[in-house]
Write a protein that holds these residues in place. Sequence first.
Motif, PDB file in Angstrom:
ATOM      1  N   THR A   1       2.415  13.257  -9.824  1.00  0.00           N
ATOM      2  CA  THR A   1       2.697  11.817  -9.763  1.00  0.00           C
ATOM      3  C   THR A   1       3.579  11.334 -10.903  1.00  0.00           C
ATOM      4  OG1 THR A   1       0.650  11.380 -10.973  1.00  0.00           O
ATOM      5  CG2 THR A   1       0.534  11.282  -8.565  1.00  0.00           C
ATOM      6  N   GLU A   2       3.639  12.093 -12.019  1.00  0.00           N
ATOM      7  CA  GLU A   2       4.405  11.642 -13.185  1.00  0.00           C
ATOM      8  C   GLU A   2       5.245  12.785 -13.740  1.00  0.00           C
ATOM      9  OE1 GLU A   2       2.161   9.595 -16.138  1.00  0.00           O
ATOM     10  OE2 GLU A   2       1.055   8.359 -14.677  1.00  0.00           O
TER      11      GLU A   2
ATOM     12  N   TYR B   1       4.031  21.345 -11.714  1.00  0.00           N
ATOM     13  CA  TYR B   1       5.227  22.159 -11.484  1.00  0.00           C
ATOM     14  C   TYR B   1       6.192  21.977 -12.641  1.00  0.00           C
ATOM     15  CZ  TYR B   1       3.665  22.804  -6.680  1.00  0.00           C
ATOM     16  OH  TYR B   1       2.933  23.144  -5.562  1.00  0.00           O
ATOM     17  N   LEU B   2       6.949  23.032 -12.914  1.00  0.00           N
ATOM     18  CA  LEU B   2       8.007  22.988 -13.907  1.00  0.00           C
ATOM     19  C   LEU B   2       9.341  23.188 -13.194  1.00  0.00           C
ATOM     20  CD1 LEU B   2       8.784  22.945 -16.967  1.00  0.00           C
ATOM     21  CD2 LEU B   2       8.694  25.451 -16.878  1.00  0.00           C
ATOM     22  N   ASP B   3      10.226  22.205 -13.268  1.00  0.00           N
ATOM     23  CA  ASP B   3      11.547  22.282 -12.641  1.00  0.00           C
ATOM     24  C   ASP B   3      12.605  22.414 -13.723  1.00  0.00           C
ATOM     25  OD1 ASP B   3      10.274  21.831 -10.230  1.00  0.00           O
ATOM     26  OD2 ASP B   3      10.648  19.668 -10.261  1.00  0.00           O
ATOM     27  N   GLY B   4      13.608  23.271 -13.484  1.00  0.00           N
ATOM     28  CA  GLY B   4      14.683  23.415 -14.440  1.00  0.00           C
ATOM     29  C   GLY B   4      15.606  24.548 -14.081  1.00  0.00           C
ATOM     30  N   VAL B   5      16.529  24.829 -14.968  1.00  0.00           N
ATOM     31  CA  VAL B   5      17.495  25.908 -14.797  1.00  0.00           C
ATOM     32  C   VAL B   5      17.022  27.106 -15.610  1.00  0.00           C
ATOM     33  CG1 VAL B   5      19.879  26.645 -15.161  1.00  0.00           C
ATOM     34  CG2 VAL B   5      19.382  24.302 -14.393  1.00  0.00           C
TER      35      VAL B   5
ATOM     36  N   ARG C   1      15.263  26.315 -10.528  1.00  0.00           N
ATOM     37  CA  ARG C   1      13.975  26.848 -10.080  1.00  0.00           C
ATOM     38  C   ARG C   1      12.922  25.740 -10.123  1.00  0.00           C
ATOM     39  NH1 ARG C   1      16.386  31.073  -7.974  1.00  0.00           N
ATOM     40  NH2 ARG C   1      16.739  32.857  -9.380  1.00  0.00           N
ATOM     41  N   SER C   2      11.951  25.845  -9.219  1.00  0.00           N
ATOM     42  CA  SER C   2      10.735  25.039  -9.282  1.00  0.00           C
ATOM     43  C   SER C   2       9.577  26.009  -9.407  1.00  0.00           C
ATOM     44  CB  SER C   2      10.582  24.168  -8.032  1.00  0.00           C
ATOM     45  OG  SER C   2       9.437  23.345  -8.141  1.00  0.00           O
ATOM     46  N   ILE C   3       8.881  25.962 -10.529  1.00  0.00           N
ATOM     47  CA  ILE C   3       7.866  26.956 -10.872  1.00  0.00           C
ATOM     48  C   ILE C   3       6.487  26.321 -10.763  1.00  0.00           C
ATOM     49  CG2 ILE C   3       7.017  28.494 -12.679  1.00  0.00           C
ATOM     50  CD1 ILE C   3       9.908  28.409 -13.850  1.00  0.00           C
ATOM     51  N   GLU C   4       5.631  26.887  -9.913  1.00  0.00           N
ATOM     52  CA  GLU C   4       4.258  26.401  -9.800  1.00  0.00           C
ATOM     53  C   GLU C   4       3.461  26.855 -11.019  1.00  0.00           C
ATOM     54  OE1 GLU C   4       0.326  27.053  -6.956  1.00  0.00           O
ATOM     55  OE2 GLU C   4       2.323  27.202  -6.054  1.00  0.00           O
TER      56      GLU C   4
ATOM     57  N   THR D   1      11.886  19.563 -16.494  1.00  0.00           N
ATOM     58  CA  THR D   1      10.980  18.461 -16.174  1.00  0.00           C
ATOM     59  C   THR D   1       9.668  19.069 -15.707  1.00  0.00           C
ATOM     60  OG1 THR D   1      12.769  16.986 -15.499  1.00  0.00           O
ATOM     61  CG2 THR D   1      10.555  16.458 -14.705  1.00  0.00           C
ATOM     62  N   VAL D   2       8.567  18.633 -16.313  1.00  0.00           N
ATOM     63  CA  VAL D   2       7.259  19.054 -15.833  1.00  0.00           C
ATOM     64  C   VAL D   2       6.667  17.901 -15.035  1.00  0.00           C
ATOM     65  CG1 VAL D   2       6.033  18.375 -17.955  1.00  0.00           C
ATOM     66  CG2 VAL D   2       5.033  20.075 -16.437  1.00  0.00           C
ATOM     67  N   ARG D   3       6.244  18.211 -13.808  1.00  0.00           N
ATOM     68  CA  ARG D   3       5.656  17.215 -12.910  1.00  0.00           C
ATOM     69  C   ARG D   3       4.140  17.388 -12.935  1.00  0.00           C
ATOM     70  NH1 ARG D   3       7.093  18.256  -7.579  1.00  0.00           N
ATOM     71  NH2 ARG D   3       8.040  20.278  -8.030  1.00  0.00           N
ATOM     72  N   LEU D   4       3.428  16.354 -13.374  1.00  0.00           N
ATOM     73  CA  LEU D   4       1.988  16.437 -13.594  1.00  0.00           C
ATOM     74  C   LEU D   4       1.220  15.613 -12.562  1.00  0.00           C
ATOM     75  CD1 LEU D   4       1.763  16.018 -17.469  1.00  0.00           C
ATOM     76  CD2 LEU D   4       1.810  18.150 -16.154  1.00  0.00           C
ATOM     77  N   PRO D   5       0.088  16.155 -12.074  1.00  0.00           N
ATOM     78  CA  PRO D   5      -0.781  15.392 -11.175  1.00  0.00           C
ATOM     79  C   PRO D   5      -1.721  14.488 -11.969  1.00  0.00           C
ATOM     80  CG  PRO D   5      -1.603  17.626 -11.401  1.00  0.00           C
ATOM     81  CD  PRO D   5      -0.353  17.556 -12.219  1.00  0.00           C
TER      82      PRO D   5
END
Length: 509
Positions: free
Chosen positions: A372-373, A406-410, A454-457, A499-503
């Motif tokens: 969510t953030e 998730y962690l998104d980045g290059v 990449r999007s890393i779980e 960018t880390v996407r946190l629940p």
Amino acid sequence: MLSVFSRFSLLSLVTALVLTAVTAGTAAASAGAHEPDDVCIPGVPETDPLDAGPVEICMSVFQPADAAGNNRVPVLLHSHGWGGSRTSSPGSFQRYLDAGFGVVSFDQRGFGDSGGKAHVQDPEFEGQDVIAVIDYIAGLDWVERKGPDDPVLGAIGGSYGGGFQLAGAFTEIARTGDTRFDALAPQITWHSLPESLAPQEVVRSSWTSLLYAAGAGAHTSTVHAGFAEGVATGDWPATMDEFFRENGPEFHVEQGRKLDIPVLLRQGTSDNLFALDQAIKNFDRALTGKARRDSLLVGYNGGHALPNALPAGDAVAGDACSERLAGSYQELELRFFAEHLQGAPPELDGRGQYHLMTAHGDCLTVDSVAPTEDYTLPDITTTTAAGVPRAVPIAEGPLTIAGTPYLDGVVTALGLDSRAFLALSVGTTPADARVIQNNMLPHREESLNLGAQRSIELPSVAVRVPEGESLFLTVSPVSDMFALHGSRTPGGMQLTDLTVRLPVPQRTG
């Protein structure tokens, strides 16, 4: 780093504790306890030329004292964890019998008194065996039925004993479009075996070595050959992907199948074999919307819970969510089955929600576990094959997280088959940050990579970061959960534009 083999005694102890926790309360003997009936029925014959031949599946049938043809009762089907055998001693399952349920505990093929080899919940073998056991149960004159050959039926058991429940139900759906199970209660089990045993084809070597040893006499020739190849090469063999491909809910979901019955999923938030994400995926993907609204997911700190030493992890034991919902998991399970098998009033709270015990011991109840953030991180460079963990600050507490980040980045990889291990961690400084609930996941770049999105779980977690502490991203070139399965060549991995996407729950209980 501890070697795989030096950890066998610790792993064996952990497994014994897991099995004890899953079956707690099922073997409380009472005076004059009723002897079960021991029965063997034909199972699916083995077809491998090395193992070919007839197979029997053996079970122990526990009939409540007052159950009879004029007083029929529902039945709970039970089976054991990997390497175990059925429960057959008099007085076992007394709390279920006292509550008005019959229980049938069976040896899965390759274990106990049952013949054959373990195909690890293959629909064509274990799935068909479960159907044969249900057929037998349906013929018992004291068992309640919904129709001919259709008993009122639930199921219990953990780990491999949770896997049989999902394998049996989905195999029936694949054959007939429906299942005769009316409710399931699988504990600490999987959604995808390949993803659990070797996420991104990086082998969880501590657990796979133990599991191989624990089931050595039950393995097929395919597993023996695959394990030998994995030890020799350090890679996850393609034969293992094929062997395990159909052996879990993920495969059935891909075929368009879902369970339309209520399920009580209990999973270890600190389980680092069948981790929390496996229950979340079962809850989110393997159930119809109607079934999910009648189901519960309960996370507790336990399961296949081996402490992380490198990098250091942290968790506390307990089951705060079951205690809040019903006083204990045993009571929660009985009330769940009373509602769905005996017609008791639907009084349980929390259906359709995620109930997750945090790393510090309280319970979060949330409606969603999706990110969510977003938080921006600085660039990260880590060595591969050797080196020390690095903790990168994300945010200061207080902060609550429940679900899958998730962690998104290059990602740039300066080596062949580069691997890094990632997790969220909590501490006052990077130096004392500890991995939340002892779980890490690998990220793998198979070839030289000069920069790819990449999007890393990341591992699913439940945590309240208190004021005065911070949330970190731990990145490490090694993990003792994946001993001997770090990068294949020395080099480095760079992560940029992160960018880390946190629940972060919008509402918690």
